[in-house]
Write an enzyme that holds these catalytic residues in place. Sequence first.
Site, PDB file in Angstrom:
ATOM      1  N   GLU A   1       1.137  -1.083   0.421  1.00  0.00           N
ATOM      2  CA  GLU A   1       0.387  -0.042  -0.131  1.00  0.00           C
ATOM      3  C   GLU A   1       1.393   1.249   0.335  1.00  0.00           C
ATOM      4  O   GLU A   1       0.860   1.893   0.785  1.00  0.00           O
ATOM      5  CB  GLU A   1      -0.984   0.121   1.200  1.00  0.00           C
ATOM      6  CG  GLU A   1      -2.036   0.784   0.489  1.00  0.00           C
ATOM      7  CD  GLU A   1      -2.840   1.306   2.210  1.00  0.00           C
ATOM      8  OE1 GLU A   1      -3.537   0.656   3.026  1.00  0.00           O
ATOM      9  OE2 GLU A   1      -3.379   2.547   2.222  1.00  0.00           O
TER      10      GLU A   1
ATOM     11  N   HIS B   1       2.160   4.991  -1.987  1.00  0.00           N
ATOM     12  CA  HIS B   1       1.470   5.635  -2.799  1.00  0.00           C
ATOM     13  C   HIS B   1       2.415   6.178  -3.816  1.00  0.00           C
ATOM     14  O   HIS B   1       3.210   6.422  -3.090  1.00  0.00           O
ATOM     15  CB  HIS B   1       0.510   6.554  -1.846  1.00  0.00           C
ATOM     16  CG  HIS B   1      -1.041   5.166  -1.654  1.00  0.00           C
ATOM     17  ND1 HIS B   1      -1.264   4.731  -2.356  1.00  0.00           N
ATOM     18  CD2 HIS B   1      -1.353   5.791  -0.392  1.00  0.00           C
ATOM     19  CE1 HIS B   1      -2.220   4.359  -0.911  1.00  0.00           C
ATOM     20  NE2 HIS B   1      -1.869   4.400  -0.259  1.00  0.00           N
TER      21      HIS B   1
ATOM     22  N   HIS C   1      -9.116   0.558  -1.045  1.00  0.00           N
ATOM     23  CA  HIS C   1      -8.528   1.541  -0.193  1.00  0.00           C
ATOM     24  C   HIS C   1      -9.481   2.450   0.465  1.00  0.00           C
ATOM     25  O   HIS C   1     -10.213   2.497  -0.067  1.00  0.00           O
ATOM     26  CB  HIS C   1      -7.851   2.029  -1.134  1.00  0.00           C
ATOM     27  CG  HIS C   1      -6.481   3.199  -0.607  1.00  0.00           C
ATOM     28  ND1 HIS C   1      -6.325   4.397  -0.713  1.00  0.00           N
ATOM     29  CD2 HIS C   1      -5.298   3.202   0.073  1.00  0.00           C
ATOM     30  CE1 HIS C   1      -5.906   5.278   0.535  1.00  0.00           C
ATOM     31  NE2 HIS C   1      -5.020   4.469   0.259  1.00  0.00           N
TER      32      HIS C   1
ATOM     33  N   ASP D   1       2.078   2.208   3.884  1.00  0.00           N
ATOM     34  CA  ASP D   1       1.576   3.042   3.635  1.00  0.00           C
ATOM     35  C   ASP D   1       2.266   4.370   3.451  1.00  0.00           C
ATOM     36  O   ASP D   1       1.632   5.414   2.990  1.00  0.00           O
ATOM     37  CB  ASP D   1       0.217   3.637   4.773  1.00  0.00           C
ATOM     38  CG  ASP D   1      -1.458   4.284   4.092  1.00  0.00           C
ATOM     39  OD1 ASP D   1      -1.336   4.516   2.610  1.00  0.00           O
ATOM     40  OD2 ASP D   1      -1.861   4.125   4.864  1.00  0.00           O
TER      41      ASP D   1
END
Length: 315
Positions: A6, A8, A160, A278
């Site tokens: 995850e 980004h 998400h 994240d």
Amino acid sequence: MRVALEEHFVMDEPEHIDRWRSLIPSVPSSITDKILKPLIDVGEARLEAMAAAGIDKAVLSDTAIVQNVLDPTPALRLARESNDYLATVVQRQPKHYAGFAAVPLVDPVAGADEFERAVTQLGFKGALINGQTNGHYLDEDRFSVFWERVEALGKPVYLHASDPVVPPVTYEGCPQLTGAVWSWTAETAAHALRLIFNGTLTKYPKIKLILGHMGETLPFLLWRIDRRTKAFATGPASTPSEIIKKNIVITTSGVFADPPLLCALAELGEDRILYSVDHPFESMQEAAEWFDKAPIHAETREKISWRNATQLMGL
Ligand code: MN
């Protein structure tokens, strides 16, 4: 070995950056300004941070995802731009990066086609969907074209966290509830449960759904969800937990604490938990420091670190 999924980025283009800012109006600009640099960086700084945190491979996803672009034409254009850009990023560092596709589901057929293009032509490992699209949830009939394609391609979909179109009255007068503290979790857990109760995961049994943030509270609530579903006879043929344990895997993104990890392990087992950070909203270093000392067996740590992700996505 460690894989994180995850993680980004956003394209370093004003239109994409503005789109990202519009998704998180509750986050002060002093914070978004600070996050922007590591978010657009897919070069040396990110690779160095990954190496320092022991992450060999990151599956990257566009955080300015197109779920909030409601005109199908720009939604498709932005998704294609983002996916093409991500493909070049992965090509430059195939050992360290892989990609999740941005999917413009405001037009489900265009979304399914773009997902297929991203998998078959760009080599992506799945899709990352940013919650509801214009108030529509993934259990609705309009998305059957997408799910048929997902099953045919055999790639996972990362659901998400995001906000509902209209916030519940409960949040009025308490701005802290909006965003990562609460509303994203409640919204995403409810979205996943819609896919269970409204039969999507039964109709398309091969779907592999990924939930972040240690399962968005579902592992903790599993017993009660089963219990009350049975008591009120409102559930699908299987108990909800059976479907969750068959079709859903979770990641450690944004939850670096032993008690929720141990709860998830106890409820879902060591094959259904995958390591994630994240980035850049959370620290790769803190995630690594926590996970390396988490009170779990070496074999379990290895599965969560990379074995489960490798198997799920065919890395
Ligand atoms: Mn995230």
